[in-house]
Design an enzyme around this catalytic site. Structure first.
Site, PDB file in Angstrom:
ATOM      1  N   PRO A  57       8.672  -2.119  -1.218  1.00  0.00           N
ATOM      2  CA  PRO A  57       9.259  -0.890  -0.673  1.00  0.00           C
ATOM      3  C   PRO A  57      10.322  -0.302  -1.605  1.00  0.00           C
ATOM      4  O   PRO A  57      10.656   0.872  -1.490  1.00  0.00           O
ATOM      5  CB  PRO A  57       9.884  -1.322   0.656  1.00  0.00           C
ATOM      6  CG  PRO A  57       9.472  -2.723   0.906  1.00  0.00           C
ATOM      7  CD  PRO A  57       8.877  -3.288  -0.347  1.00  0.00           C
ATOM      8  N   GLU A  81       9.712 -11.178   2.969  1.00  0.00           N
ATOM      9  CA  GLU A  81      10.666 -10.181   2.457  1.00  0.00           C
ATOM     10  C   GLU A  81      10.458  -9.923   0.970  1.00  0.00           C
ATOM     11  O   GLU A  81      11.244  -9.205   0.351  1.00  0.00           O
ATOM     12  CB  GLU A  81      12.110 -10.644   2.694  1.00  0.00           C
ATOM     13  CG  GLU A  81      12.469 -10.865   4.153  1.00  0.00           C
ATOM     14  CD  GLU A  81      12.473  -9.580   4.971  1.00  0.00           C
ATOM     15  OE1 GLU A  81      13.182  -8.642   4.585  1.00  0.00           O
ATOM     16  OE2 GLU A  81      11.777  -9.526   5.999  1.00  0.00           O
ATOM     17  N   ARG A 124     -11.169   5.410  -9.446  1.00  0.00           N
ATOM     18  CA  ARG A 124     -11.910   6.680  -9.505  1.00  0.00           C
ATOM     19  C   ARG A 124     -11.581   7.485 -10.762  1.00  0.00           C
ATOM     20  O   ARG A 124     -12.256   8.470 -11.052  1.00  0.00           O
ATOM     21  CB  ARG A 124     -11.716   7.490  -8.219  1.00  0.00           C
ATOM     22  CG  ARG A 124     -10.323   8.014  -7.998  1.00  0.00           C
ATOM     23  CD  ARG A 124     -10.192   8.723  -6.659  1.00  0.00           C
ATOM     24  NE  ARG A 124     -10.836  10.048  -6.635  1.00  0.00           N
ATOM     25  CZ  ARG A 124     -10.326  11.137  -7.211  1.00  0.00           C
ATOM     26  NH1 ARG A 124      -9.187  11.077  -7.882  1.00  0.00           N
ATOM     27  NH2 ARG A 124     -10.949  12.294  -7.133  1.00  0.00           N
ATOM     28  N   ASP A 174      -7.584  17.685  -8.982  1.00  0.00           N
ATOM     29  CA  ASP A 174      -6.854  16.872  -8.009  1.00  0.00           C
ATOM     30  C   ASP A 174      -5.500  17.522  -7.740  1.00  0.00           C
ATOM     31  O   ASP A 174      -4.756  17.812  -8.657  1.00  0.00           O
ATOM     32  CB  ASP A 174      -6.648  15.446  -8.542  1.00  0.00           C
ATOM     33  CG  ASP A 174      -7.975  14.694  -8.689  1.00  0.00           C
ATOM     34  OD1 ASP A 174      -8.929  15.023  -7.970  1.00  0.00           O
ATOM     35  OD2 ASP A 174      -8.048  13.788  -9.536  1.00  0.00           O
TER      36      ASP A 174
HETATM   37  C1  JEK Z   1       5.168  -5.302  -0.431  1.00  0.00           C
HETATM   38  C2  JEK Z   1       6.494  -7.749   1.886  1.00  0.00           C
HETATM   39  C3  JEK Z   1       7.196  -6.404   3.831  1.00  0.00           C
HETATM   40  C4  JEK Z   1       9.225  -5.527   4.926  1.00  0.00           C
HETATM   41  C5  JEK Z   1      12.847  -5.241   3.872  1.00  0.00           C
HETATM   42  C6  JEK Z   1      12.572  -2.908   3.315  1.00  0.00           C
HETATM   43  C7  JEK Z   1      14.287  -1.265   3.931  1.00  0.00           C
HETATM   44  C8  JEK Z   1      14.573  -3.679   4.396  1.00  0.00           C
HETATM   45  C9  JEK Z   1       9.451  -6.354   2.702  1.00  0.00           C
HETATM   46  N1  JEK Z   1       5.405   1.597   0.514  1.00  0.00           N
HETATM   47  C10 JEK Z   1       5.576   0.303   0.947  1.00  0.00           C
HETATM   48  N2  JEK Z   1       6.152  -0.017   2.107  1.00  0.00           N
HETATM   49  N3  JEK Z   1       6.191  -1.335   2.234  1.00  0.00           N
HETATM   50  C11 JEK Z   1       5.651  -1.905   1.150  1.00  0.00           C
HETATM   51  C12 JEK Z   1       5.610  -3.352   0.957  1.00  0.00           C
HETATM   52  C13 JEK Z   1       6.127  -4.177   1.958  1.00  0.00           C
HETATM   53  C14 JEK Z   1       6.167  -5.539   1.743  1.00  0.00           C
HETATM   54  C15 JEK Z   1       5.703  -6.114   0.558  1.00  0.00           C
HETATM   55  C16 JEK Z   1       5.122  -3.928  -0.226  1.00  0.00           C
HETATM   56  C17 JEK Z   1       5.913  -7.506   0.672  1.00  0.00           C
HETATM   57  N4  JEK Z   1       6.641  -6.558   2.530  1.00  0.00           N
HETATM   58  C18 JEK Z   1       8.666  -6.087   3.810  1.00  0.00           C
HETATM   59  C19 JEK Z   1      10.574  -5.234   4.955  1.00  0.00           C
HETATM   60  C20 JEK Z   1      11.378  -5.510   3.857  1.00  0.00           C
HETATM   61  N5  JEK Z   1      13.143  -3.894   4.278  1.00  0.00           N
HETATM   62  C21 JEK Z   1      12.831  -1.489   3.740  1.00  0.00           C
HETATM   63  C22 JEK Z   1      14.882  -2.262   4.875  1.00  0.00           C
HETATM   64  C23 JEK Z   1      10.805  -6.056   2.733  1.00  0.00           C
HETATM   65  C24 JEK Z   1       5.237  -0.865   0.303  1.00  0.00           C
HETATM   66  C25 JEK Z   1       4.590  -0.864  -0.962  1.00  0.00           C
HETATM   67  N6  JEK Z   1       4.070  -0.883  -1.960  1.00  0.00           N
END
Ligand code: JEK
Length: 274
Positions: free
Chosen positions: A92, A119, A161, A176
């Site tokens: 994230p 996490e 793609r 695109d």
């Molecule tokens: C990889 C684990 C779940 C959930 C902590 C984060 C702010 C704290 C991790 N666009 C995207 N959204 N989410 C992902 C993604 C999520 C993931 C992993 C990618 C591995 N998780 C997770 C919460 C947190 N919070 C937000 C508050 C960490 C992703 C991509 N690409």
């Protein structure tokens, strides 16, 4: 292109056997290899997570299994793969995945993905990997997923793609919407097909008029209106030099004008209702 994915949920990546990506693999245009992270654990419970240093909620993925799995991927380099893969880590807190980044990744011979759960992965794994290979931490958008696997599916499909020969000629990526470059920041307008009358709804007259100039004009007007309604943030990226007098008139009718002072297009407040 070669793609390796290390995950605790290889079954989550089953969609890579289907449709565009599945066909590219079957044709030998894409070599996708899945690796089970738990096979690189050494304890009887096959543990991949532990509590976070410093406290806080959730669990963190342990460094040892990731390092062992990535070492094995790197050691498996074959002729034509490239010396090392580009490591893509969905998170994230990564760089936003855009069409521009998809094009950048499509130019690499070998990608390795490290989708995490919990996490995320112990930071030292990413730091050490970055000393050995290019690493890109990527986010697919501003929402929170439960893990990185779905992000891998998104990125692999967007990249695949773009590979030479993967798309048929008919659907080739001509314009695109988000491709970098002039006037690319325009959404597509609506599309229609047969029957001409469906549940009492017709097709816009202009599309059956046979007047190709009028059709192009109408489609552009629809694209302007849709972009303003759904993505007003894109309007300020529009290029003045890409607009003719018809465009400027159409934009004026939508409440969009060129502001010489600001050096960009401005618009009256957009109604958020559809
Ligand atoms: C990889 C684990 C779940 C959930 C902590 C984060 C702010 C704290 C991790 N666009 C995207 N959204 N989410 C992902 C993604 C999520 C993931 C992993 C990618 C591995 N998780 C997770 C919460 C947190 N919070 C937000 C508050 C960490 C992703 C991509 N690409």
């Amino acid at each position: 292109m070669r793609i390796d994915v290390v995950t605790i949920f290889p079954e989550y990546l089953e969609p890579l056997n289907v449709s565009l990506v599945g066909k590219a693999r079957a044709r030998g245009q894409l070599d996708v290899r899945l690796h089970e992270l738990r096979e690189h654990t050494t304890d009887v419970h096959r543990t991949v997570d532990d509590s976070p240093y410093g406290g806080g909620p959730g669990m963190v993925m342990k460094p040892e299994p990731w390092a062992a799995a990535l070492d094995q991927v790197v050691a498996s380099a074959g002729p034509g793969d490239g010396a090392v893969p580009t490591l893509v880590v969905p998170t994230p807190s990564g760089r936003l995945f855009t069409q521009e980044l998809a094009q950048e990744l499509a130019g690499r011979p070998w990608l390795a993905f490290a989708p995490a759960r919990y996490e995320g992965i112990d930071r030292r794994v990413i730091e050490e990997a970055a000393e050995r290979m290019p690493v890109v931490e990527v986010s697919i958008g501003d929402y929170v997923l439960a893990g990185g696997e779905v992000a891998v599916l998104v990125i692999v499909e967007a990249v695949a793609r773009l590979l030479p020969g993967v798309l048929g000629n008919a659907e080739s990526h001509r314009d695109d919407s988000f491709a970098p470059g002039r006037m690319a920041d325009l959404l597509e307008g609506p599309v229609y097909t047969k029957p001409a009358d469906w549940r009492g709804r017709g097709v816009p007259e202009v599309l059956v008029s046979g007047n190709h100039g009028k059709i192009a004009r109408w489609r552009r007007d629809q694209a302007f209106a849709r972009t303003l309604a759904n993505r007003p943030d894109l309007v300020e990226r529009w290029d003045r030099d890409g607009m003719d007098k018809h465009d400027l008139a159409a934009l004026g009718a939508l409440g969009v004008w060129w502001d010489e002072e600001a050096g960009r297009f401005l618009h009256t407040p957009v109604d958020v209702e559809q």
